[in-house]
Every structure is written in structure tokens, then in C-alpha cells.
Enzyme design. Structure first.
Site, PDB file in Angstrom:
ATOM      1  N   CYS A  48       0.826  -1.199   0.000  1.00 38.94           N
ATOM      2  CA  CYS A  48       0.000   0.000   0.000  1.00 38.94           C
ATOM      3  C   CYS A  48       0.859   1.247   0.000  1.00 38.94           C
ATOM      4  O   CYS A  48       2.078   1.180   0.067  1.00 38.94           O
ATOM      5  CB  CYS A  48      -0.895   0.005   1.225  1.00 38.94           C
ATOM      6  SG  CYS A  48       0.088  -0.002   2.733  1.00 38.94           S
ATOM      7  N   CYS A  51       3.106   1.601   2.952  1.00 37.49           N
ATOM      8  CA  CYS A  51       4.311   0.761   2.875  1.00 37.49           C
ATOM      9  C   CYS A  51       5.389   1.483   2.074  1.00 37.49           C
ATOM     10  O   CYS A  51       6.543   1.519   2.465  1.00 37.49           O
ATOM     11  CB  CYS A  51       4.015  -0.560   2.186  1.00 37.49           C
ATOM     12  SG  CYS A  51       2.586  -1.404   2.804  1.00 37.49           S
ATOM     13  N   ASP A 452       2.608 -31.672   3.383  1.00 43.20           N
ATOM     14  CA  ASP A 452       3.778 -32.068   4.144  1.00 43.20           C
ATOM     15  C   ASP A 452       3.575 -31.478   5.543  1.00 43.20           C
ATOM     16  O   ASP A 452       2.762 -30.580   5.722  1.00 43.20           O
ATOM     17  CB  ASP A 452       5.023 -31.485   3.459  1.00 43.20           C
ATOM     18  CG  ASP A 452       6.235 -31.573   4.346  1.00 43.20           C
ATOM     19  OD1 ASP A 452       6.496 -32.670   4.860  1.00 43.20           O
ATOM     20  OD2 ASP A 452       6.918 -30.549   4.526  1.00 43.20           O
ATOM     21  N   ASP A 632       7.553 -28.233   1.383  1.00 46.60           N
ATOM     22  CA  ASP A 632       8.627 -27.253   1.373  1.00 46.60           C
ATOM     23  C   ASP A 632      10.017 -27.868   1.384  1.00 46.60           C
ATOM     24  O   ASP A 632      10.983 -27.204   1.074  1.00 46.60           O
ATOM     25  CB  ASP A 632       8.514 -26.332   2.586  1.00 46.60           C
ATOM     26  CG  ASP A 632       8.984 -27.011   3.849  1.00 46.60           C
ATOM     27  OD1 ASP A 632       8.640 -28.197   4.024  1.00 46.60           O
ATOM     28  OD2 ASP A 632       9.701 -26.379   4.622  1.00 46.60           O
ATOM     29  N   ASP A 636      10.300 -33.341  -0.194  1.00 40.90           N
ATOM     30  CA  ASP A 636       9.024 -33.207  -0.901  1.00 40.90           C
ATOM     31  C   ASP A 636       9.220 -32.959  -2.384  1.00 40.90           C
ATOM     32  O   ASP A 636       8.276 -33.018  -3.152  1.00 40.90           O
ATOM     33  CB  ASP A 636       8.225 -32.019  -0.357  1.00 40.90           C
ATOM     34  CG  ASP A 636       7.994 -32.116   1.119  1.00 40.90           C
ATOM     35  OD1 ASP A 636       7.646 -33.211   1.567  1.00 40.90           O
ATOM     36  OD2 ASP A 636       8.170 -31.110   1.814  1.00 40.90           O
TER      37      ASP A 636
END
Lengths: 733, 52
Positions: A48, A51, A452, A632, A636
Site C-alpha cells: 500500500c 508501505c 507435508d 517445502d 518433498d
């Protein structure tokens, strides 16, 4: 017209840092002697105006920073600073005001930052838009009844504008049609190019012979609308690609090796067996090897999913990818690069990827059905009218060109990109990054979700569970000991103790014993915090650290992994959507069962090896299910690559992010379930758009075939269908 | 019909100016961050003079 220069002038002060930063950056790149730092940071949480101001203000205040400019579209900030400023300083500065930032490698990003191709497309859109408007002005006069010499003059002027425009703006289509043709395929771009070329050349011919109809406006309009579609398509892919590059640029793999007693930093790729590598606490182990010096603990959760740290000391064999936790280690490399376990994992991924059959997108399927049909229609119209009129070539060619123009996939070219842009923009705003264009379509077909555990449903960050059961005195001692250690369990303990308002006891002579724990003196008593066997406590099955105060029974502090925010909502949302949810982890039975029960997942498996994960996904796929894999870790990766569509969090390992189709930028897991819902909607919109294009062709093609299509009809139908399709895409909620 | 002899060149010229302005804006990178620009307008951080 008069307002715009004023506006742009007024806007310029705020837009200024960029205009100043850009040329100076160019000058720098040209090679000024003492190179200033040009840093690019990724800002995944910026969204925004506040920010932008916060980040820019904070960076401007940082000593040595000359200018900082946030690009909200790309979610990154580029900083021009004096040479001594490092990315780590700036990341620290941003962290203090609450913005997560990562360093990016400007070398890797240079291509996407200047975005040459995007600008090139925009330029062509601009040119064809300009030409389209001017020609349309002239065409309207023709349609409203300009006669004879006037009409011819207008046609000539239109032609003078249209021909250079088409030659310039149509190049992307011509080039891609030519490449497809050379490869022996008829892509979507061949009928497009043919229609543009035919429409232009027929119009030139008609104009020369004072004909009534010229299709210059149609040729230019076609180019314009199709370029818009092409640009949207490009934009989606460019944003995804640049973000993927950002992620790749996050980790710069280097290792510190001991060469003749001195420490030398080398790229990981240059390691050879026999090298001695120094691994500091907190660093990732770059190659497989055996510990020759030092003791520590390692976290192998990314490799195997185990949440308990593992002890490491001389003689212990470690694999690449583990993270060293407490003490410095010296490792003798036994296998590097091709032979390392990391690389074997990559091979597994390659195998899974090649086994995954290539997905044909809706657009490809439409194009495949469409191209031959259009050519056939146009050609048979030509043949029929040649026969019917007894060889009137001019008339027959006119008809077949009209058919090509009318059927030309203006709406079809926009149907998919418009929806994908709308949908991926929506997902990007909620923190999901689509890396692959067809991922959205594949996501819509998902009926099984495999999660996971460590690092995906949980944060991979432990939290003490039973602090409240500890006597206050012991808690104060534990807090003091934990404060002094860098071990993740100790840090979590210290943080929780601080949150509970515990005042650390005064403990002296603090000493960390790498691989075991930390000890100190509390008054006259020796106190220790660390591994069970070192303290003399019973080792348990759950992650725990132990506190011993001399003369007292050792106490255990148990840890549980914190649930990722949104994990519960995501699992519940998937269940509500009627999807089958699996929990598959390499962690021990107890931890997995606990979590499965907490989240209400009926199908779970513990202690699963990477190959078994991939096999499970493969079996589910073979059983006809479309699997969404969320994971992650390295363990995996093969499963991610093998699944129908896959998601990994931004905190995941490089390999996992590369293997997955969608990356979750924030921490919250809720958007994943939301993404599936949006993708189903998007797929529906795409199909509707195909329906609209088809309907429009059903009405317009017969008109063209019987020779009643005027340039006005073509222009109307073309713009109407394109606008309907775009508006339909915007309806996506 | 004489009007056409000026009105057409004028319309082309005006359109051409618009096109050049677009090229200029494109080269100056004004389309690089559409989302950021739409937010920046809300920012109160500006000054009257361009920063040098």
C-alpha cells in the site's frame, strides 16, 4: 488534452527519485570508477501507499543511501547507495520497521528490470492504437456515405497509415507464425498473420481500383486487440518469472574451505572430495561429508522432515542440505556436486518431472481445433465463389479474406489472457505467485490435497509447551541459560519466557558446549540446559530440552511445532470443498498423529521417505486423482514435481520452489484454499469466453460466407466480441 | 471539401503528438510500476521542487 501536461508536471516531484535514479544507474553501469552499491531488495509484504512511504523514508534515513525507490508492481525496492552500504544493513533497517526483505542478485534481475520486451509490446500497442483511431475516423466518413474521389482519398490515407503500422506492430505475430511454420506446425499465429496480410493487400488492391470496401481498419484493429491479448499474457508471465528469479536469487551458495590453514570462500560448485569445509552455526551444509572436528547438532528437517535436531561430532556423516545449529564444524567432503545426496534428490525430481505428462492448456486445445477449421472455411469459400461466379478472382478472394478477418480470433486471443491476468493478479494480491501459466487451469481440476508437515502445515519453528508447569525459579534459570545460546530451541525458549514476563536469573560463567547444550553457575550451583544424555534425563520421543539444577531432578521442557497461520482454515476449507486431504511426513509417528488429529485429517502417514512420498503421489495419480501437493522440503521435491499441481511456501528450499508451480509468498496458508476456488471460477470464465467467441463466429461466419460482410460489420463484430470477453474476465470475483 | 485539406493533416498531427508523448512516457519508465503509482498519489510525502 490540455489537462494532461499539467497533471504530469504536478506529478513529477513525487515521481522524481526514479527519473534521477535511472540515469545515474545507467551512468554507473557505463563504468564509473568507484562503484556505488546498487542493491535490490525483495519486499514480499509491501502492498500500500503507507508501505511505500515507510520503506522509502526509512531507507533514505539510512546513512549512505542516495535514493530508494519502491516498485510495488514487482514488490521490490532498488537502492542507490555509497559503496560501504550492504544489503544486510538495509534488511536490518527494514526489519526494525516491520518489513520483511530479502536481498536479490541484481545480475540475475537485470533482464526483468528493464523489461525490454514488455516495453516493445506496449510501443506496438501504442502505434496500432494511434493508427486504429485515425483510420476509424476516416472509415466512419466512408461508411456514412463518402463517394467516389473522396472515398478513394480516404482509403489512400488509411492505407498510408495502416501499411507501416501493420508492418511494425504485426511483427510479433509474423515472427512467431514463421517459427511455427519452420517447425512444421500451424499455430494460432498463422491464421492471424494471414488475415492481417490478406486484409491489407486486398485493401490496397481495392483502393487502386476504386473499390467500395477497404479493410484497413479491420487489419489494424485486429493487430491492436491481439497485441493487447499478447501483452496481458506476457505481463502475467513476466511477473511470475521475475518473482521466480527473485527467489532463485535469494540464496547465493558459497562455502568456506580450509586451504593450507587459511579460510577461502569458494562457490559450492567448486568443492571436491577431500576438501575441508568450515561450517558456522546457522549455515547449511554444502556437501556430503564426515565431521573431523567440532561437535554440534544439525537440523535435517528440510531433508527428511524430522523435527528433532540430530547430534553431530567427529566421525558422524552429514548430508548436504542439513543446517548446523550450535557449534562450528569442520567437515571432510566425501561427495560433492553430482555425487552428493542433494544431487541424487535432484535426479529424483527430474525423473518425476519427465514422468508427468505434459498438460495441454485450454488455449492450446482451442487453437489446435481452430486453425485448420478457419483455413478450410476460408479456402472452401474461395473455391465456391470461384465456381459460382465463373472465375471472378477478385470477388472470391474478397470473400475468403472477409471470412479470415471475421473468424480471426480477436476474442479468442483475449479469452484466456484476460482471465488469467485477472485471476493471477487476484492471487498475487493475496500472496500467491503463479509460476506457470497453465497452473491455474490445473489447480481447478484438483480433487486431492497432500500436505507435508514440517515447514508446511507447521512453521518448522518449535515452541515450548509446558513452561507453565515449571517452578518459577527453574524457569528463571532456564531463561537465563537460553538467552545465551543460539540454538533454535533455546531461542524459542528465551522468546517465550520473555513473552511470559520471566526475569532471567543471574547466571554466571555461561559456556556453550557445542552439540550438547549450555551450562553456567547460578549462585554456587552448576546449571545446565541441553540434551537429555548430557544432563542425565530420560530421552523422550518428542522434541525437548532439559534443565538440570545441581542437586535437583532434571526437568524437561517439551516443544511443539507452531502451526502455520491459516493451516487449520486451509484444511477445513479443502474438506468443505469436498477434497480428500492427506498428511504425509518424514517425521516420527507421534508428532504426525498429533497434528493430524488436531487438524482433523483422517489420512496420514509418518516416517515416509522422499521416494515413498513421490510414489504415493504417483499412485494417487494412477488411481485417477488430481493431486495438489503442498510441501517445502527437499524430501518433498520429487512429490512436488510429480503432482498435478504443487505449492510451496517462500521459506522452502530452492529446489522445492523450483519444482512447484505456485509459490506462497506470505506465511499464511489460507490463500491456498482460496486459490483453488478462484481457479475453478477462472476456468469457468475461460470456457464462457470461448463460448462467446464461438457464438459470435456462428453468427458472423455465415454472413461473411455469403458475401454480405462489409468492413463496418467486421469492425463492429470484432470490437464487440473483444470487449464482451474482457468484461467477462473482469467479473472474476 | 477544402476543409479536408487541413482537417486531415491537423488530426494526424494531433494524434502523432499524442503518440510521441506516449513514447516519451514509455521510455521514461512511467509504465514500470502502475500499481505503485496509483498508490503514491495517496502519499503525503512530496515537495514542491524536483529533487536534484
Amino acid at each position: 488534452m490540455t489537462a494532461s501536461p499539467l497533471l504530469s508536471e504536478r506529478a513529477s516531484p513525487s515521481a522524481c527519485p526514479a527519473c534521477i535514479a535511472a540515469p545515474s544507474a545507467e551512468r554507473l553501469a557505463a563504468g564509473a570508477a568507484p562503484r556505488d552499491a546498487r542493491l535490490i531488495l525483495s519486499l514480499p509484504t509491501a502492498h500500500c501507499a503507507v508501505c511505500i512511504t515507510d520503506v522509502e523514508r526509512a531507507l533514505h534515513r539510512h546513512p549512505g543511501v542516495r535514493s530508494a525507490r519502491v516498485n510495488l508492481t514487482m514488490k521490490r525496492v532498488s537502492v542507490d547507495a555509497e559503496p560501504q552500504v550492504t544489503a544486510a544493513d538495509l534488511i536490518g533497517t527494514l526489519d526494525r520497521i516491520g518489513y520483511e526483505a530479502h536481498e536479490l542478485d541484481p545480475g540475475l534481475l537485470s533482464a526483468t528490470e528493464t523489461d525490454k520486451r514488455g516495453r516493445d509490446l506496449l510501443m506496438r500497442i501504442g502505434v496500432s492504437g494511434f493508427a486504429m483511431m485515425n483510420i476509424m475516423l476516416l472509415s466512419i466518413s466512408v461508411w456514412s456515405g463518402a463517394e467516389a474521389a473522396t472515398r478513394d482519398l480516404f482509403h489512400w490515407i488509411s492505407g498510408a497509415i495502416a501499411l507501416p503500422t501493420v508492418l511494425f506492430a504485426g511483427q510479433p505475430f509474423f515472427a512467431s507464425a514463421w517459427t511455427a511454420l519452420k517447425a512444421g506446425r500451424l499455430g494460432m499465429d498463422f491464421p492471424i498473420s494471414l488475415a492481417i496480410v490478406l486484409a491489407s493487400s486486398i485493401s490496397v488492391f481495392e483502393t487502386m481500383h476504386s473499390g467500395h470496401h477497404a479493410y484497413f481498419d479491420a487489419a489494424v484493429m485486429l493487430t491492436f486487440f491481439l497485441l493487447v491479448g499478447r501483452y496481458l499474457d506476457y505481463r502475467t508471465r513476466a511477473v511470475a518469472r521475475s518473482a521466480a528469479e527473485e527467489l532463485a536469487a535469494l540464496e547465493v551458495p558459497r562455502a568456506t574451505i580450509l586451504r593450507d590453514g587459511a579460510e577461502v570462500v569458494v562457490p559450492v560448485g567448486d568443492l571436491v572430495p577431500g576438501d575441508l569445509v568450515r561450517i558456522r552455526p546457522g549455515a547449511r551444509i554444502p556437501a556430503d561429508g564426515e565431521v573431523v572436528e567440532g561437535t554440534s547438532e544439525t537440523d535435517r528437517s528440510l531433508l527428511t522432515g524430522e523435527s528433532l535436531p540430530v547430534w553431530a561430532g567427529p566421525g558422524v556423516v552429514l548430508s548436504a542440505g542439513e543446517v548446523n545449529l550450535t557449534g562450528p564444524l569442520t567437515l571432510r567432503v566425501t561427495a560433492a556436486g553430482r555425487d552428493s545426496s542433494l544431487h541424487r534428490m535432484a535426479d529424483l525430481v527430474a525423473a518425476a518431472e519427465s514422468a508427468k505428462n505434459k498438460y495441454t492448456s485450454l488455449a492450446e486445445r482451442a487453437a489446435r481445433a481452430y486453425s485448420p477449421l478457419v483455413h478450410l472455411l476460408s479456402f472452401s469459400a474461395f473455391g465456391f465463389w470461384m465456381w459460382q461466379t465463373g472465375g471472378d478472382l477478385r470477388f472470391a478472394v474478397n470473400i475468403s479474406a472477409a471470412v479470415l478477418i471475421i473468424t480471426c480470433p480477436c476474442a479468442l486471443g483475449l479469452a484466456v489472457p484476460a482471465v488469467v491476468t485477472a485471476a493471477s493478479g487476484k492471487l498475487f494480491r493475496s500472496g500467491l505467485l503463479i509460476k506457470d501459466g497453465t497452473a491455474l487451469e490445473r489447480l481447478a481440476e484438483v480433487d486431492t490435497v497432500v500436505f507435508d508437515k514440517t515447514g508446511t502445515l507447521t512453521m518448522g519453528a518449535p515452541e515450548p509447551e509446558n513452561l507453565a508447569d515449571l517452578p518459577p525459579e527453574a524457569l528463571a534459570v532456564a531463561a537465563a541459560l537460553a538467552e545465551a545460546s543460539g540454538h533454535p530451541l533455546a531461542r524459542a525458549l528465551a522468546e517465550s519466557a520473555r513473552a511470559l514476563g520471566v526475569v532471567p536469573a543471574s547466571v554466571q560463567d555461561l559456556r556453550e558446549v557445542p552439540g550438547y547444550g549450555i551450562e553456567g553457575r547460578w549462585g554456587d550451583v552448576r546449571v545446565r540446559l541441553g540434551r537429555a544424555d548430557w544432563i542425565g534425563a530420560e530421552p523422550g520421543t518428542v522434541t525437548a530440552t532439559h534443565l538440570s539444577i545441581e542437586g535437583q531432578v532434571p526437568l524437561s521442557i517439551r516443544f511443539a511445532d507452531r502451526l502455520r497461520p491459516g493451516a487449520e482454515q486451509a484444511v477445513r476449507a479443502f474438506a468443505a470443498q469436498g477434497k480428500q486431504v492427506w498428511l504425509v511426513s518424514g517425521d516420527v509417528q507421534g508428532a504426525v498423529a498429533d497434528l493430524a488429529q488436531r487438524l482433523g485429517i483422517a489420512d496420514w502417514r509418518a516416517g515416509v521417505l522422499p521416494q515413498e512420498k513421490a510414489a504415493l503421489v504417483r499412485d494417487l495419480t494412477a488411481a485417477g486423482r488430481h493431486v495438489l501437493m503442498v510441501g517445502d522440503g527437499l524430501n518433498d521435491t520429487a512429490a512436488l514435481a510429480g503432482a498435478h499441481v504443487s505449492v510451496s511456501p517462500a521459506s522452502a528450499l530452492d529446489a522445492a520452489r523450483t519444482a512447484s508451480d505456485i509459490v506462497l509468498l506470505g506465511q499464511d496458508l489460507t490463500p491456498v484454499a482460496e486459490a483453488v476456488r478462484i481457479s475453478v471460477k477462472a476456468r469457468k470464465r475461460i470456457k464462457e469466453n470461448f463460448g462467446i467467441s464461438f457464438l459470435y463466429n456462428v453468427i458472423a461466419v455465415p454472413i461473411a460466407l455469403v458475401g454480405l460482410a462489409t468492413p463496418l460489420a467486421a469492425a463492429l463484430a470484432m470490437s464487440l466480441s473483444s470487449i464482451t470477453v474482457s468484461l467477462n474476465a473482469l467479473r472474476l470475483k | 471539401m477544402e476543409a479536408l485539406t487541413y482537417s486531415i493533416p491537423i488530426s494526424l498531427l494531433l494524434g502523432g503528438i499524442g503518440l510521441l508523448a506516449f513514447f516519451w512516457a514509455l521510455r521514461r519508465g512511467q509504465f514500470d510500476d502502475p500499481k505503485g503509482d496509483s498508490e503514491r498519489i495517496l502519499s503525503t510525502e512530496f515537495d514542491d521542487k524536483p529533487k536534484s
